[in-house]
Write an enzyme that holds these catalytic residues in place. Structure first.
Site, mmCIF file in Angstrom:
data_model
loop_
_atom_site.group_PDB
_atom_site.id
_atom_site.type_symbol
_atom_site.label_atom_id
_atom_site.label_comp_id
_atom_site.label_asym_id
_atom_site.label_seq_id
_atom_site.Cartn_x
_atom_site.Cartn_y
_atom_site.Cartn_z
ATOM 1 N N SER A 112 0.815 -1.220 0.000
ATOM 2 C CA SER A 112 0.000 0.000 0.000
ATOM 3 C C SER A 112 0.847 1.268 0.000
ATOM 4 O O SER A 112 0.377 2.331 -0.409
ATOM 5 C CB SER A 112 -0.937 0.002 1.212
ATOM 6 O OG SER A 112 -0.197 -0.123 2.410
ATOM 7 N N ASP A 158 -3.160 6.457 11.763
ATOM 8 C CA ASP A 158 -2.357 5.848 10.702
ATOM 9 C C ASP A 158 -1.001 6.557 10.667
ATOM 10 O O ASP A 158 -0.879 7.674 10.173
ATOM 11 C CB ASP A 158 -3.072 5.996 9.356
ATOM 12 C CG ASP A 158 -2.325 5.329 8.217
ATOM 13 O OD1 ASP A 158 -1.156 4.938 8.420
ATOM 14 O OD2 ASP A 158 -2.902 5.200 7.114
ATOM 15 N N HIS A 186 1.193 5.307 6.464
ATOM 16 C CA HIS A 186 1.025 5.922 5.148
ATOM 17 C C HIS A 186 1.298 7.426 5.239
ATOM 18 O O HIS A 186 1.609 7.941 6.309
ATOM 19 C CB HIS A 186 -0.378 5.630 4.616
ATOM 20 C CG HIS A 186 -0.657 4.175 4.461
ATOM 21 N ND1 HIS A 186 -1.254 3.413 5.472
ATOM 22 C CD2 HIS A 186 -0.406 3.314 3.445
ATOM 23 C CE1 HIS A 186 -1.355 2.161 5.071
ATOM 24 N NE2 HIS A 186 -0.849 2.072 3.848
#
Length: 491
Positions: A205, A465, A468
């Site tokens: 990702s 998060d 990312h």
């Protein structure tokens, strides 16, 4: 009469004969006691026999050489042609590259000389400028490079401003290498460089994060009607610029090797096949630029792992050291590259590990500026200990490969940027969750039931998060460095 020569023909024959005589006299004439080699001795040599000498001439000093030979008889060996001490010293032909030995003409030799010189210049330039060693500089005039609202394909996970993040200073920093400058990313120039080419990004990702960045950098440089987009699937994404006939694709493959699912009755097991890549790897073949990454999914805890057992050939085992398994997988990937990549056409890149900022000391929530610390040893200690073996395996593998692989070593420069993660703004309700968190921090008393509910929402379902990156943000710099490496590569 037909059998007689015309005056014009006789004149032409006379002129040609005179020219030949002049050439013969020239090759037998003695300049200042230095006898020129006899024409007959040169005539007896084939071009192939003279090739080592010609090669030496080309690389020693092709414009200033003078012919000389021993004052003895014309039967002297051809090696004495350049034996005079006043002539420039020739290079030993055995030290020349293999391609030069095989060259059959002066044109080929000249082209090879230029290639060697270009390669040497590039090597010196790379040694002089390590684009991955530098510092972050606040540069609000030049950043961000694009407006995220222009790109409709950016996922919620990276759209921090759209999700309510109140600050935007994290978008305004530029990476500045020490001792050298790198070009700013230019979407139009990048598209021209990609004209007629296919660029693929393969990995997890975070490589999808990089694809979104690159696609937006390019998309914002052209008219929307000039682009074809396919972004609704998580395992494959496509950006195509029709005018430039180029494409940028993303393929989901976080472990690089195949995970095979085997069913036995009502149960099933997932086997990580360390000796083969997934079948869809055939779709990568023929791409002009390949960018790979792997590592994060290998570091997941046992509860989150995407496999149950390890397989190699017919052998299947339950337990194996992660470092050993990852190295076996990387060698399988390297073997695939060696067999399927045309070195004359395709350039291969491997992106290093993107750092995470998790844990009590590395929490990314409420961070708004880069880490102000350029001490390399200090930064090295900030990386989790389990990162180092994975990094070592990657660097060792690509160094041992025959096919050239450029290492996009973004780990250290990204480690400074704990402010660039989405935190709670990786979801559309991020703003609401942060508001709730702030209210909880301000209120001294709350019922036990409300506190437990808030804790469950914040820590389980809506955890920050810190893996990312927001866009615009850090992956734009990764792509700027990719652009710089492509621009510096003259091969």
């Amino acid at each position: 009469m037909d059998s007689c020569f015309t005056l014009k023909q006789k004149w032409w024959l006379c002129t040609s004969a005179s020219f030949i005589v002049v050439i013969i006299v020239f090759f037998n004439y003695d300049y200042g006691g230095q006898n020129k080699p006899k024409f007959s001795s040169l005539q007896n040599q084939t071009f192939h026999d003279q090739l080592p000498v010609l090669s030496g001439l080309l690389f020693a000093h092709p414009l200033n050489l003078t012919l000389s030979s021993s004052s003895s008889s014309s039967s002297s060996s051809s090696s004495a042609l350049f034996s005079n001490s006043s002539t420039p010293k020739l290079l030993n032909p055995s030290n020349l590259t293999e391609n030069i030995r095989e060259a059959k003409s002066w044109v080929e030799l000249n082209m090879l000389e230029k290639q060697v010189s270009r390669a040497e210049r590039q090597k010196k330039e790379e040694e002089k400028c390590n684009v991955f060693n530098g510092k972050w500089v606040y540069d609000p005039k030049s950043n961000p490079v694009y407006n995220a609202t222009v790109c409709p394909f950016l996922s919620d996970q990276v759209s921090c401003q759209r999700n309510g993040r109140p600050d935007s200073e994290y978008e305004k920093w530029s990476w500045q290498p020490h001792g050298c400058k790198i070009p700013r990313f230019n979407g139009k120039k990048m598209l021209k460089r990609l004209r007629g080419k296919r660029l693929i990004i393969v990995g997890d990702s975070l490589n999808r994060n990089q694809w979104e960045s690159l696609a937006c950098l390019l998309y914002s440089s052209i008219h929307p009607r000039g682009a074809i987009l396919d972004f609704h699937r998580n395992d494959y994404k496509l950006f195509r610029a029709t005018r430039y006939k180029c494409s940028v694709e993303f393929y989901w493959n976080p472990l690089m090797v195949e995970v095979e699912e085997k069913k036995q009755g009502n149960s099933s097991s997932r086997i990580l096949k360390l000796d083969r890549l997934p079948p869809f790897a055939s779709k990568w073949v023929g791409a002009d630029i390949m960018l790979f990454n792997s590592g994060h999914w290998w570091l997941h805890g046992e509860r989150l792992r995407a496999w149950d057992m390890y397989g190699y050939g017919r052998k299947v085992v339950k337990e194996m050291e992660i470092e050993r398994a990852f190295e076996m997988g990387m060698k399988t990937w390297a073997s695939w590259v060696e067999k399927n990549v045309d070195r004359n056409k395709t350039r291969v890149f491997f992106r290093g590990l993107s750092p995470e900022h998790k844990g009590k000391k590395e929490e990314c929530y409420n961070e708004t500026e880069p880490v102000d610390d350029e001490d390399e040893e200090e930064e090295e200690t900030r990386l989790p200990k389990y990162f180092r073996p994975i990094i070592d395996v990657v660097e060792r593998t690509i160094t041992e490969m025959k096919t050239p692989v450029k290492y996009l070593n973004i780990t250290k420069l990204s480690q400074y940027r704990k402010d660039g993660h989405p935190s709670y703004y990786a979801t559309k309700i991020g703003k609401f969750m942060v508001t709730q968190k702030l209210q909880e921090e301000k209120m001294e008393t709350k019922t036990k039931k409300i506190k437990m509910k808030m804790k469950m929402m914040m820590e389980k379902k809506y955890h920050p998060d810190c893996s990312h990156w927001c866009l615009p943000g850090i992956p734009d710099t990764w792509n700027r460095l990719l652009y710089a490496l492509m621009a510096l590569d003259t091969s």
